[in-house]
Design an enzyme around this catalytic site. Structure first.
Site, PDB file in Angstrom:
ATOM      1  N   ARG A   1      10.918  52.499  55.684  1.00 40.40           N
ATOM      2  CA  ARG A   1      12.289  52.153  56.481  1.00 40.40           C
ATOM      3  C   ARG A   1      13.189  53.230  56.076  1.00 40.40           C
ATOM      4  O   ARG A   1      13.485  53.468  55.036  1.00 40.40           O
ATOM      5  CB  ARG A   1      12.627  50.682  56.366  1.00 40.40           C
ATOM      6  CG  ARG A   1      11.662  49.841  57.038  1.00 40.40           C
ATOM      7  CD  ARG A   1      12.073  48.240  56.994  1.00 40.40           C
ATOM      8  NE  ARG A   1      10.991  47.110  57.167  1.00 40.40           N
ATOM      9  CZ  ARG A   1      10.889  46.964  58.733  1.00 40.40           C
ATOM     10  NH1 ARG A   1      11.544  47.670  59.569  1.00 40.40           N
ATOM     11  NH2 ARG A   1       9.722  46.264  58.678  1.00 40.40           N
TER      12      ARG A   1
ATOM     13  N   HIS B   1       9.389  44.445  66.178  1.00 38.22           N
ATOM     14  CA  HIS B   1      10.120  44.129  67.231  1.00 38.22           C
ATOM     15  C   HIS B   1       9.753  44.855  68.506  1.00 38.22           C
ATOM     16  O   HIS B   1       9.751  44.104  69.709  1.00 38.22           O
ATOM     17  CB  HIS B   1      11.523  44.460  66.869  1.00 38.22           C
ATOM     18  CG  HIS B   1      12.256  43.354  66.112  1.00 38.22           C
ATOM     19  ND1 HIS B   1      12.129  43.086  64.883  1.00 38.22           N
ATOM     20  CD2 HIS B   1      13.589  42.731  66.351  1.00 38.22           C
ATOM     21  CE1 HIS B   1      12.828  41.970  64.485  1.00 38.22           C
ATOM     22  NE2 HIS B   1      13.855  41.996  65.204  1.00 38.22           N
TER      23      HIS B   1
ATOM     24  N   ARG C   1      16.895  49.138  67.065  1.00 33.36           N
ATOM     25  CA  ARG C   1      16.151  49.267  66.102  1.00 33.36           C
ATOM     26  C   ARG C   1      16.247  50.472  65.086  1.00 33.36           C
ATOM     27  O   ARG C   1      16.469  50.365  63.834  1.00 33.36           O
ATOM     28  CB  ARG C   1      14.369  48.811  66.174  1.00 33.36           C
ATOM     29  CG  ARG C   1      14.426  47.683  67.089  1.00 33.36           C
ATOM     30  CD  ARG C   1      14.936  46.456  66.190  1.00 33.36           C
ATOM     31  NE  ARG C   1      14.188  46.040  64.813  1.00 33.36           N
ATOM     32  CZ  ARG C   1      14.464  45.427  63.868  1.00 33.36           C
ATOM     33  NH1 ARG C   1      15.617  44.569  64.150  1.00 33.36           N
ATOM     34  NH2 ARG C   1      14.071  44.897  62.777  1.00 33.36           N
TER      35      ARG C   1
ATOM     36  N   HIS D   1      14.138  51.243  61.350  1.00 33.96           N
ATOM     37  CA  HIS D   1      13.022  51.808  61.976  1.00 33.96           C
ATOM     38  C   HIS D   1      13.459  53.325  62.138  1.00 33.96           C
ATOM     39  O   HIS D   1      14.457  53.696  62.469  1.00 33.96           O
ATOM     40  CB  HIS D   1      12.435  51.445  63.147  1.00 33.96           C
ATOM     41  CG  HIS D   1      11.698  49.852  62.790  1.00 33.96           C
ATOM     42  ND1 HIS D   1      10.606  49.757  62.145  1.00 33.96           N
ATOM     43  CD2 HIS D   1      11.996  48.798  63.402  1.00 33.96           C
ATOM     44  CE1 HIS D   1      10.153  48.401  62.008  1.00 33.96           C
ATOM     45  NE2 HIS D   1      11.110  47.803  62.751  1.00 33.96           N
TER      46      HIS D   1
END
Length: 355
Positions: free
Chosen positions: A79, A115, A168, A174
């Site tokens: 991440r 997501h 995101r 991300h």
């Protein structure tokens, strides 16, 4: 991968620098893509509109999230918020500064985005269901209207997916390539279920066998890699190390938390849809009445929002997973069986008086 990560960091930095004023909207879109909203908003509404679509939605969401977990374990995706701290490709500490937010510090691996995958697979189901409904009620000569409807619905789909993906990336949870993989993966899972008829007619044994298979495969895969010295929970300590605020770390973002939540929902749906309460209410004389469906939808949506106030203790992980499973299983039991049955019983006295 360093090229993708470095390019992704530049995009994130650009978004945070130039679009900081849109944080409220982007945070809202990130919540729109939250897989938990599938069970608390989309499912309660769609199941009362169309039971087959609502049932398919749960299957798509659960199987999609399960594949997401397996791929995260395989791809070992970093991440942005921790990669920027761990990498050594920036000379003399010249790395861009990425801002963190309360929803940034997810603890699982980052690729593909859960997501983006959850949002795309569920919205794919909703759009195809809406198209199927409208097309079946159009005349064959209404080609222009069909094209307009098709264009509008798919435009809405892509607008939502792009917004979720940007949100995101903006919060540095991300990289861009991870959300793209998530959208593609979600659409593939949803399309596969378009060619899997009879899911809404599955027996209780099918639900139980599927639950057992998903759990044992995930657990077996986890233990197998542990034998080879690969720790699939490698991301949790890194997330805790580099998260700007320890209060932003939540146990419900760990890989096994999502697995337990999904298995609980599928388990509860299996019992609910094969229960006597469901057969008497949704499959009974009131099942086709608009007033019955409207009352069920409103009551279900209200009840699901109250679920947010039920806080599960996180001090002991085994207890957390057990209670999370039970809470998740109770959602379809409420939406599919208990609430429709109560509404059915309330409507019966009025029906008897009119006869």
């Amino acid at each position: 991968m360093d090229f993708l990560h470095r390019s992704g960091v530049l995009i994130i930095h650009h978004l945070q620098e130039d679009y900081r004023t849109y944080y409220g909207f982007l945070n809202f879109m990130s919540n729109v893509g939250d897989p938990r909203n599938i069970f608390s908003i989309y499912f309660p509404l769609w199941f009362q509109l169309n039971q087959n679509v609502g049932t398919k939605m749960i299957w798509v969401a659960v199987i999609g999230d399960w594949f997401n977990l397996i791929f995260k374990w395989i791809l070992f995706g970093h991440r942005p918020y921790w990669w920027i701290q761990e990498t050594e490709i920036y000379p003399n500490h010249s790395s861009p500064c990425l801002e963190q937010f309360p929803t940034t510090c997810e603890t699982g691996p980052g690729s593909p985005s859960g997501h983006a995958m959850g949002s795309s697979c569920v919205w794919y189901v909703m759009v195809t269901a809406a198209l199927s409904y409208t097309i079946s009620r159009m005349e064959e000569s209404s080609v222009t209207l069909h094209r307009l409807t098709w264009s509008f619905l798919w435009s809405v789909f892509w607008l939502i997916q792009i917004s979720v993906c940007i949100s995101r990336v903006f919060i540095a949870t991300h990289f861009p390539h991870q959300v793209i993989l998530g959208v593609i993966g979600g659409m593939l899972v949803a399309e596969a279920f378009e060619h899997t008829p009879g899911v809404h007619m599955a027996s209780l044994s099918v639900y139980l066998k599927t639950n057992v298979f998903l759990f044992l495969f995930a657990l077996g895969f986890y233990l197998l890699l542990r034998l080879f010295g690969i720790d699939l929970l490698w991301s949790v300590p890194i997330a805790k190390k580099w998260c700007a605020n320890p209060d932003w770390i939540h146990i419900d973002s760990t890989p096994f938390a999502g697995l337990v939540r999904n298995l609980g929902v599928l388990f509860g749906l299996g019992f609910a849809i094969n229960s006597e309460m469901f057969l008497r209410s949704c499959q009974g004389e009131n099942g086709t009445k608009p007033s019955f469906r409207l009352l069920c939808a409103l009551t279900s949506l209200t009840t699901m929002q109250l679920y947010r106030f039920i806080k599960i203790p996180t001090h002991a992980e085994p207890l957390f997973y057990l209670l999370s499973f039970c809470k998740s299983a109770s959602i379809p039991l409420m939406v599919v069986a208990l609430i429709p049955y109560c509404v059915h019983m309330l409507m019966r006295p009025g029906d008897k008086k009119t006869k």
